[in-house]
Write a protein that holds these residues in place. Sequence first.
Motif: not given
Length: 207
Positions: A73-81
């Motif tokens: 969830r946090q990776a998606a929100r931060l746009d981080m792979p």
Amino acid sequence: MSSQSPAIDYYFSTISPFTYLAGQRLEAVAAKHGATVTYKPLDIMALFGRTGGTPPKDRHPARQAYRLVEMARQAARLDMPINMKPAHWPTNAAPASYAIIAAQRAGGGDLGALVHATLRAVWAEDKDIAEDTVVRALLDGAGFDPALADSGLLTGAEIYAQNLEDAVKVGAFGAPFYVTADGATFWGQDRLVDLDWHLAGQGTPAA
């Protein structure tokens, strides 16, 4: 606030997914407030053992499952792979940690970039940061002498162990963990906004 420049002790693990998800936001907060950052990599599994924590593999299945949800969830929100099952995790975090310690002492490069590149190597690039060639490339990529991978071994080992003791002493129990010079503590990359507020002299915002 003191007239002196603020300072932050940054306790982290080179294999921590949530340290990876911090990106370089700490560096941005520090630059905003003119704060210095002392990077203090440590053995996160040993810290868990010293402070009542449990390694991820030993946690209840519900906690393990939710940890993965939060990471995604946090990776998606931060746009981080992010690779939820990296090829080299867990791995020996010490070699890369020693290199970061040596780089901090030597200077001349971008330490924040080195730390983030190390975490990115684990969580997005499927590299083994326990390998000498990987550590050397990370040092070089951040503007440091790759030879620090060798020359900093002895001192790195001593400081790495001391960082664990320092973490326990100040009340750190996970990673990333931020401690300001006035003793304020912040656990987790999602508390960087609180650190920002604190350094601005506004205190911690109400929940």
